[in-house]
Design a protein around this motif. Sequence first.
Motif, PDB file in Angstrom:
ATOM      1  N   ARG A   2       0.827  -1.198   0.000  1.00 22.97           N
ATOM      2  CA  ARG A   2       0.000   0.000   0.000  1.00 22.97           C
ATOM      3  C   ARG A   2       0.863   1.251   0.000  1.00 22.97           C
ATOM      4  O   ARG A   2       0.559   2.231  -0.683  1.00 22.97           O
ATOM      5  N   ARG A 582      -4.984   1.525   6.408  1.00 24.24           N
ATOM      6  CA  ARG A 582      -6.192   0.732   6.226  1.00 24.24           C
ATOM      7  C   ARG A 582      -7.408   1.464   6.798  1.00 24.24           C
ATOM      8  O   ARG A 582      -7.293   2.219   7.754  1.00 24.24           O
ATOM      9  N   THR A 587     -15.258   1.203   5.802  1.00 22.69           N
ATOM     10  CA  THR A 587     -14.523   0.749   4.632  1.00 22.69           C
ATOM     11  C   THR A 587     -14.782   1.699   3.474  1.00 22.69           C
ATOM     12  O   THR A 587     -15.685   2.552   3.536  1.00 22.69           O
TER      13      THR A 587
END
Length: 724
Positions: A2, A582, A587
């Motif tokens: 990431r 994250r 989400t």
Amino acid sequence: MRWLRTFSEVVRSGLTIEETRLEPLLALRTAAGVAIVIGPALWLVSPAYAASAALGAYSAGGATFQRTWRPRKVIALGAGAGLALSTFVGYLAAGHLVTFLPLLAVWAFAAGMAWALGSTAGIVAATTVGSMLVTITLPTSVERALEHAGVIALGGVAQAVLILLFPIRRWGAHRDALADALAAVADYARRLRQDPAAPFDPVPLMKARDAAAVTPSQARTRPLALHGPRGLAERILPVVAALADPDVGAPAEGPGRDRARELLDTAADVLDAAARSIRRGTPAEVPSGSADVLRVDEEHEVLEGPARQAAERLVELLAEALEIAGSGGARDRAPTPSGPASAHFLVRPTMLRLLPVVVRAVRRELRRDSPVFRHAVRLAAVATLGYLIASRLPVGHGYWAPIASVMVMRPDFHRTYARAVGRFAGTLVGVALATAMVRALGPGAHVFGALAVVSVALSYTLNRTGYAYSQCFTAAYVVFLLGMGGQAWEQTVPERVVLTLLGGALAMLAYVVFPAWETPRLPGRLADWLAAEGRYAAAVLRSYAEPTREHRTDMRRALLASREARAAWQEAYDQARQEPVRPRGLTSREAEEAQEALKGLDRVAMLMESHVPQADGSSTPEAERLAEAVEADTAQAAVDVREHRNPDWGRVEEALHAWDGAAAGDRSQVLRHGAELQKRALEDLTTAVSRTPLERDVGSALEERRVRAAVAEGDGSGPAHRGG
């Protein structure tokens, strides 16, 4: 992976050329301000004075390119004064590290907290830190330090005088903001022709409102064209949305839909013409058939009920837009009265009255979880650490490392990293090009002074095309300035490259050690937006329950608050998508679906607002209970979203069940149908943020929406739209 993917995106962003309109005349005028102070200082005094004068004029000129609604000459004077003060105070403490490092830390922290007032204040404050680091090496005594501070301030004065004597497109930024707002509504009307549920981004209207806030002195000189059209755009927006929507406006198919599309297309043409008129200050050509389209025939008009009401209202508003377009934006009306007693304009505090505003803004950000506070801490730590490290290295000009850090650091991750990449790339290319020219031309203070001015002009010209490209010519400007002072390129160029890399690395490392990620804050931002939208929806319902001027004022205030909350969410959401962390709490998919649901709630409230009765008009008492239920449930749901619980809409359901549906009249039909659409949008939000596995079954939720749409079409009530 990431971090690697994020860093590749950062590199691409830092080296991207932005498509924007260049302003060569502004760049030429600002570069002339630099030349005016460099030439006499170089001719009459010394290269050291010329360097101080160049720094003041260059930094003050750069400040005028920031996006601000205050007069640019005021910005130039303020930047010059801040640069002069930082130089003098820095020199007083520069004798020993034990005195200079604490001063540098405090000054850098204050510059970081200046972001509480906006990006312009933050960027200008950062330049004062750079001035403190550079120019303290030039004077040799307190008297000389005062002289250098005066010369730096003179650079700001020179820029302000040039702005006063040679105004370029006066009020141009304000004209552009207003024209952009009208053009945004025009674009929205065109999109509604094909997609009746098309979303609208209120940012252009928010910018136009911000630009409309002026001081009393500005209000006396503001062009008449900038007085009224912003309100016109605000009034047209809900009307075109209501006309296009099949649930509360024109039917989904048939002659009524064709007539609505015709009106929307003409509205877009008229608004575009009004936008061109305001932007240019000249009459704009309006399509010849507009007047025929904007005629609601009593006998042959195919629109009925709420759709006809919306069409008639749209025609009235577009008549005002036609007047603006045909008159070049100069409305035939008296100027807005000035003075505090009769001010009818949005008030912006004067510079003298700005201090309490500054104190309140900074005080709000003095908390550990504030991105501005964390940016200020990072800025203070990196500036002092960079100066301390560079002073211990076997190189000269150690101040370049902390300057590189200070000038690239921003409160958010992505811009800091992108600017660090852009600064290093631009510095490398600019130093290489300028060094080659220095070696080819040999010593010559006047030649290098002229080349420095040319580099400044190119840097200003490319200021808005990408940081790396303007930084290329800024680096060349510094090399020429040092060459003007007689310093050998072998001693300056390698040092500048190495120290710039060190400063950029420190800035990037600081964000890793002490970040201010927006990703964990997304649930809070979403909750704030939900609560604000609930208050707006409730205010609209209360305007139906009791149509008074006070309730209309409350509705307008709630609308502005919901837009601010939506803008805060959007900024946080965009930043979170670029962060290498994250998701926490929400989400990416949940955030996107929740965003669509709240946009739907906002859209329904806007549709209902277009049919709110006039003051002292017919009332619908049933709407009061529903307003209380919506406000209470959304406030509680905001708490639930923050604490990761499922929202519940029990009060809203009870209020709708208690509504007997017997109210008559077109507006009551719009109100009742709008209330059902509001409930549907709230249910979509629950589906988006639900913590239960069954409720997170997105496929079943989408299937339920399709069933609802099919049932609605079968009942003849029109299709159900996503998000209401």
